[in-house]
Design a protein around this motif. Structure first.
Motif, PDB file in Angstrom:
ATOM      1  N   LEU A  27       0.838  -1.193   0.000  1.00 16.58           N
ATOM      2  CA  LEU A  27       0.000   0.000   0.000  1.00 16.58           C
ATOM      3  C   LEU A  27       0.876   1.248   0.000  1.00 16.58           C
ATOM      4  O   LEU A  27       0.665   2.185  -0.793  1.00 16.58           O
ATOM      5  CB  LEU A  27      -0.904  -0.016   1.239  1.00 16.58           C
ATOM      6  CG  LEU A  27      -2.014   1.012   1.248  1.00 16.58           C
ATOM      7  CD1 LEU A  27      -3.088   0.633   0.270  1.00 16.58           C
ATOM      8  CD2 LEU A  27      -2.586   1.151   2.653  1.00 16.58           C
ATOM      9  N   GLY A  28       1.887   1.242   0.875  1.00 12.72           N
ATOM     10  CA  GLY A  28       2.810   2.369   0.928  1.00 12.72           C
ATOM     11  C   GLY A  28       3.492   2.588  -0.408  1.00 12.72           C
ATOM     12  O   GLY A  28       3.595   3.717  -0.896  1.00 12.72           O
ATOM     13  N   ILE A  42       2.475   1.682  -3.392  1.00 13.17           N
ATOM     14  CA  ILE A  42       1.537   2.176  -4.403  1.00 13.17           C
ATOM     15  C   ILE A  42       1.306   3.681  -4.232  1.00 13.17           C
ATOM     16  O   ILE A  42       1.355   4.447  -5.194  1.00 13.17           O
ATOM     17  CB  ILE A  42       0.203   1.403  -4.322  1.00 13.17           C
ATOM     18  CG1 ILE A  42       0.439  -0.041  -4.783  1.00 13.17           C
ATOM     19  CG2 ILE A  42      -0.867   2.061  -5.179  1.00 13.17           C
ATOM     20  CD1 ILE A  42      -0.711  -0.965  -4.516  1.00 13.17           C
ATOM     21  N   VAL A  43       1.088   4.086  -2.969  1.00 12.92           N
ATOM     22  CA  VAL A  43       0.870   5.516  -2.717  1.00 12.92           C
ATOM     23  C   VAL A  43       2.063   6.324  -3.209  1.00 12.92           C
ATOM     24  O   VAL A  43       1.920   7.354  -3.877  1.00 12.92           O
ATOM     25  CB  VAL A  43       0.627   5.768  -1.212  1.00 12.92           C
ATOM     26  CG1 VAL A  43       0.651   7.262  -0.917  1.00 12.92           C
ATOM     27  CG2 VAL A  43      -0.685   5.169  -0.784  1.00 12.92           C
ATOM     28  N   LEU A  44       3.271   5.829  -2.910  1.00 12.64           N
ATOM     29  CA  LEU A  44       4.465   6.567  -3.315  1.00 12.64           C
ATOM     30  C   LEU A  44       4.586   6.643  -4.826  1.00 12.64           C
ATOM     31  O   LEU A  44       4.932   7.693  -5.373  1.00 12.64           O
ATOM     32  CB  LEU A  44       5.714   5.915  -2.718  1.00 12.64           C
ATOM     33  CG  LEU A  44       5.889   6.183  -1.237  1.00 12.64           C
ATOM     34  CD1 LEU A  44       7.115   5.479  -0.701  1.00 12.64           C
ATOM     35  CD2 LEU A  44       6.002   7.679  -0.991  1.00 12.64           C
ATOM     36  N   VAL A  71       2.183   6.555  -6.923  1.00  9.32           N
ATOM     37  CA  VAL A  71       1.180   7.522  -7.387  1.00  9.32           C
ATOM     38  C   VAL A  71       1.674   8.954  -7.187  1.00  9.32           C
ATOM     39  O   VAL A  71       1.575   9.797  -8.085  1.00  9.32           O
ATOM     40  CB  VAL A  71      -0.166   7.303  -6.652  1.00  9.32           C
ATOM     41  CG1 VAL A  71      -1.113   8.463  -6.908  1.00  9.32           C
ATOM     42  CG2 VAL A  71      -0.781   5.989  -7.084  1.00  9.32           C
ATOM     43  N   VAL A  72       2.255   9.217  -5.998  1.00  3.72           N
ATOM     44  CA  VAL A  72       2.739  10.575  -5.725  1.00  3.72           C
ATOM     45  C   VAL A  72       3.856  10.954  -6.695  1.00  3.72           C
ATOM     46  O   VAL A  72       3.890  12.073  -7.230  1.00  3.72           O
ATOM     47  CB  VAL A  72       3.224  10.690  -4.264  1.00  3.72           C
ATOM     48  CG1 VAL A  72       3.904  12.032  -4.033  1.00  3.72           C
ATOM     49  CG2 VAL A  72       2.057  10.536  -3.314  1.00  3.72           C
ATOM     50  N   THR A 119      -0.046  11.707   4.392  1.00  2.87           N
ATOM     51  CA  THR A 119      -0.148  10.557   3.490  1.00  2.87           C
ATOM     52  C   THR A 119       1.224  10.098   3.016  1.00  2.87           C
ATOM     53  O   THR A 119       1.549   8.906   3.078  1.00  2.87           O
ATOM     54  CB  THR A 119      -0.985  10.937   2.248  1.00  2.87           C
ATOM     55  OG1 THR A 119      -2.166  11.579   2.686  1.00  2.87           O
ATOM     56  CG2 THR A 119      -1.319   9.725   1.438  1.00  2.87           C
ATOM     57  N   ILE A 120       2.031  11.034   2.571  1.00  3.66           N
ATOM     58  CA  ILE A 120       3.307  10.634   1.989  1.00  3.66           C
ATOM     59  C   ILE A 120       4.243  10.101   3.076  1.00  3.66           C
ATOM     60  O   ILE A 120       4.959   9.104   2.872  1.00  3.66           O
ATOM     61  CB  ILE A 120       3.927  11.797   1.176  1.00  3.66           C
ATOM     62  CG1 ILE A 120       5.120  11.313   0.375  1.00  3.66           C
ATOM     63  CG2 ILE A 120       4.329  12.931   2.001  1.00  3.66           C
ATOM     64  CD1 ILE A 120       5.639  12.383  -0.567  1.00  3.66           C
ATOM     65  N   ALA A 131       3.106   6.643   3.980  1.00  2.00           N
ATOM     66  CA  ALA A 131       3.497   5.689   2.933  1.00  2.00           C
ATOM     67  C   ALA A 131       4.961   5.292   3.095  1.00  2.00           C
ATOM     68  O   ALA A 131       5.310   4.108   3.008  1.00  2.00           O
ATOM     69  CB  ALA A 131       3.260   6.310   1.559  1.00  2.00           C
TER      70      ALA A 131
END
Lengths: 303, 353
Positions: A41-42, A44-46, A48-49, A280-281, A284
């Protein structure tokens, strides 16, 4: 090569070449990481960012600097502003997207500079030993004894506010733990047989440190860096919040929170949304760091 | 270093000959060197800044003669090493120079603002300890249960949350929307200066004076920032407690205790917990030191007139004497608490020998 045979090649118990062994080690690490839902999950978030930062001009609905005093402090969703507008009528969504570039830029720079500084100091101290070791480690302890944010504040005061100086200040406060780790690793390596063998072949200390000690220190440093990323982001955002990091009108997230602070009671989104982005970041990075540690360093896992 | 090749001198040492004088000497030396290094760093920062210290004192429009006079008065003509020694001497006498912003001696300023920080950090640490330690112990005892997950979540959020943002959201929710607590500042306008100042800690002062309305108002102001700081130390303390407890609970003496038929309560609190007390105190000391420092951002958010706010405002006003003075004070406390926890560990934990 078909998919299955590639997989078989990667998962073999008896690698045929050095390249295959390395690839297999990476692959099994990746499989382990993939099993860790939170770490993925972390990741994926990264991703995306990072993509958002790269494609900022495409994603932003308008320029992050474009002011429109007629449309100031609009609530999220009004007049097509997804996250509303700030006190100068700038679109918060566009500023967020461009701000991701600044955050990632700071993290990337600090993540290179600080470990490198620590690596050099730590390995030299550990390999040289004697007086040099004592002096360098005392020096490290002094920096370690300083409260980090305050030291960074003092450095920024000395260097002047700005992104590059914030990076320098954070790096100057962040290197001591890396030096400690690198030294500890060097001490365990320096008397091993392969180092003696290289020495007999006539290798000098610089070659030994750079070619034979550094590669073995890297993995523990990488774990530590990933775990520190969140801290770096928070410190950078803190400096930005205090007005000592990126300067206005730059859309740095910490500075955006600071700008929205005045309006927090009436226009909550101006300060809240950039803060959520910071949270969020860094969350992540923490999730990914925990997962990576479990993969790369099973000794420390579960602690 | 040199002990490596010396013949073991302790082999025939009488068991009553104490080893601690040597250790104490070593520790004192470490403290002295670290503090000197700390002063050196702040001194260098003060020297490399692009602000002319003379102009900062006399202003831009002074004559060259005035400039030269102040230049000599500040000792800037002397060699750097001598300047540093003078600086160390001054600091040892509690003299950090005069603040350009407030016009007061920096030492007086710090004396005035420090109690506010101390009060906040102490209350924060208390919250962190009284919630964090039980949470950590429970998380270790009921490993992988919901309480363990909760502790993990608390830690994760604590490590990822920008403290200044959480403070803002806290203000928005508990002050702006719910109205449960008072807003920024230490005390409401109507209650200023009612209680005589004794310790500088408002809660304590109000208690001494027996003034409940002031106490209630002060408490209502401090509870939000203190809980905020408490949350961050809670995240750290509970994580460390959990890891210490897990280590103990997997030890063999715990199995023995269980086989003997001791109750779970006795096993956990009288056996395992007893063995982590020293480690725990060192962790709490570190958490306390971190709060004294970490309160910088919190103090800004809550307009809390403490040392963090003092340093930051001075920084923005280019008032370097105050910034460096404040840095030295916080740094020294930090070093002090670090060494205290280290000593505690070394002297009281037999395993550290």
């Amino acid at each position: 090569m078909t998919q299955t045979s590639l997989r078989a090649w990667l998962l073999t118990d008896a690698p045929q070449s050095r390249r295959q062994a390395t690839a297999a080690a990476w692959y099994s690490g990746w499989l382990k990481l993939r099993g860790n839902t939170l770490a993925m999950l972390g990741l994926i978030v990264l991703v995306v960012v990072i993509l958002a930062a790269l494609c900022a001009p495409l994603l932003a609905t308008q320029s992050p600097f474009a002011q429109d005093l007629g449309a100031r402090l609009l609530a999220p969703g009004e007049q097509g502003h997804v996250f509303g507008t700030d006190s100068l009528g700038r679109d918060i969504w566009s500023r967020l997207v461009y701000g991701a570039r600044i955050s990632l830029y700071i993290v990337a720079l600090v993540a290179v500079v600080a470990p490198l500084l620590g690596l050099i100091i730590g390995t030299v101290a550990g390999y040289a030993g004697g007086v040099l070791d004592v002096v360098l480690m005392r020096f490290t302890d002094i920096f370690l004894a300083f409260p980090r944010l305050i030291l960074a504040l003092a450095f920024v005061a000395a260097l002047g506010a700005g992104i590059e100086n914030a990076v320098l200040a954070i790096s100057l406060t962040a290197w001591p733990p890396y030096a400690r780790i690198a030294r500890a690793e060097t001490l365990t390596i320096r008397n091993s047989d392969f180092i003696h063998a290289i020495k007999l072949q006539g290798a000098g200390p610089i070659r030994i440190i750079m070619r034979h000690v550094w590669p073995l220190c890297i993995s523990s440093l990488v774990i530590r860096v990933t775990l520190d990323m969140a801290g770096i982001i928070l410190t950078a955002a803190g400096l930005g919040f205090l007005g000592l990091g990126a300067q206005p009108p730059s859309p740095e997230w910490g500075a955006m929170v600071s700008e929205g602070r005045k309006y927090i009671l009436d226009y909550w989104w101006v300060a809240t949304i950039p803060g959520l982005a910071i949270f969020t970041i860094s969350l992540a990075f923490n999730l990914l760091g925990d997962g990576l540690r479990d993969v790369l360093d099973p000794k420390e896992a579960g602690k | 270093m040199s002990q490596d090749n010396a013949p073991a001198p302790y082999a025939r040492r009488s068991r009553f000959a104490p080893r601690w004088p040597r250790k104490l000497l070593g520790t004192l030396l470490t403290i002295a060197v670290t503090l000197l290094g700390l002063l050196f760093v702040t001194f260098m920062i003060g020297r490399v800044i692009p602000i002319d210290p003379v102009l900062a004192v006399i202003g831009e429009r002074a004559t060259q003669a005035q400039y030269d006079a102040v230049f000599l008065e500040l000792g800037l003509d002397k060699p750097l090493l001598q300047q540093f020694l003078i600086y160390v001497n001054d600091v040892l006498h509690g003299d950090f120079g005069r603040s350009i912003r407030t016009g007061q001696l920096v030492s007086e300023d710090i004396k005035r603002v420090f109690p506010a920080t101390l009060e906040l950090a102490t209350l924060g640490t208390l919250i962190g300890v009284f919630i964090g330690v039980p949470l950590g112990v429970l998380a270790a005892v009921y490993r992988d249960s919901w309480i363990d997950q909760l502790a993990r979540l608390v830690g994760l959020v604590g490590y990822s949350m920008p403290i200044f943002w959480m403070g803002l959201v806290g203000l928005l929710v508990f002050y702006g929307i719910l109205g449960w607590v008072e807003g920024p500042g230490r005390l409401g306008v109507f209650y200023q200066g009612i209680v005589p100042e004794r310790t500088g800690l408002l809660l304590v002062d109000a208690l001494i004076a027996g003034d409940w309305t002031v106490f209630k108002d002060a408490f209502s102001h401090i509870v939000l920032p203190a809980s905020l700081l408490g949350y961050f130390s809670l995240a750290y303390i509970s994580r460390m407690t959990r890891s210490f407890m897990l280590e103990q609970l997997s030890a063999e003496y715990i199995t023995t205790a269980r086989v003997k038929g001791l109750s779970e309560w006795d096993v956990v609190w009288r056996h395992a917990f007893r063995n982590i007390r020293i480690q725990l105190v060192t962790v709490i000391a570190l958490a306390y030191a971190n709060l004294l420092e970490g309160s910088v951002l919190t103090e800004i958010i809550f307009a809390w007139p403490g040392i963090g706010q003092y340093i930051t405002t001075s920084l923005l006003a280019n008032d370097m004497n105050s910034v460096l003075g404040g840095t030295v004070v916080i740094g020294s406390i930090f070093v002090g608490l670090n060494i205290f926890s280290d000593l505690l560990y070394r002297f009281f934990d037999p395993r550290a020998k």
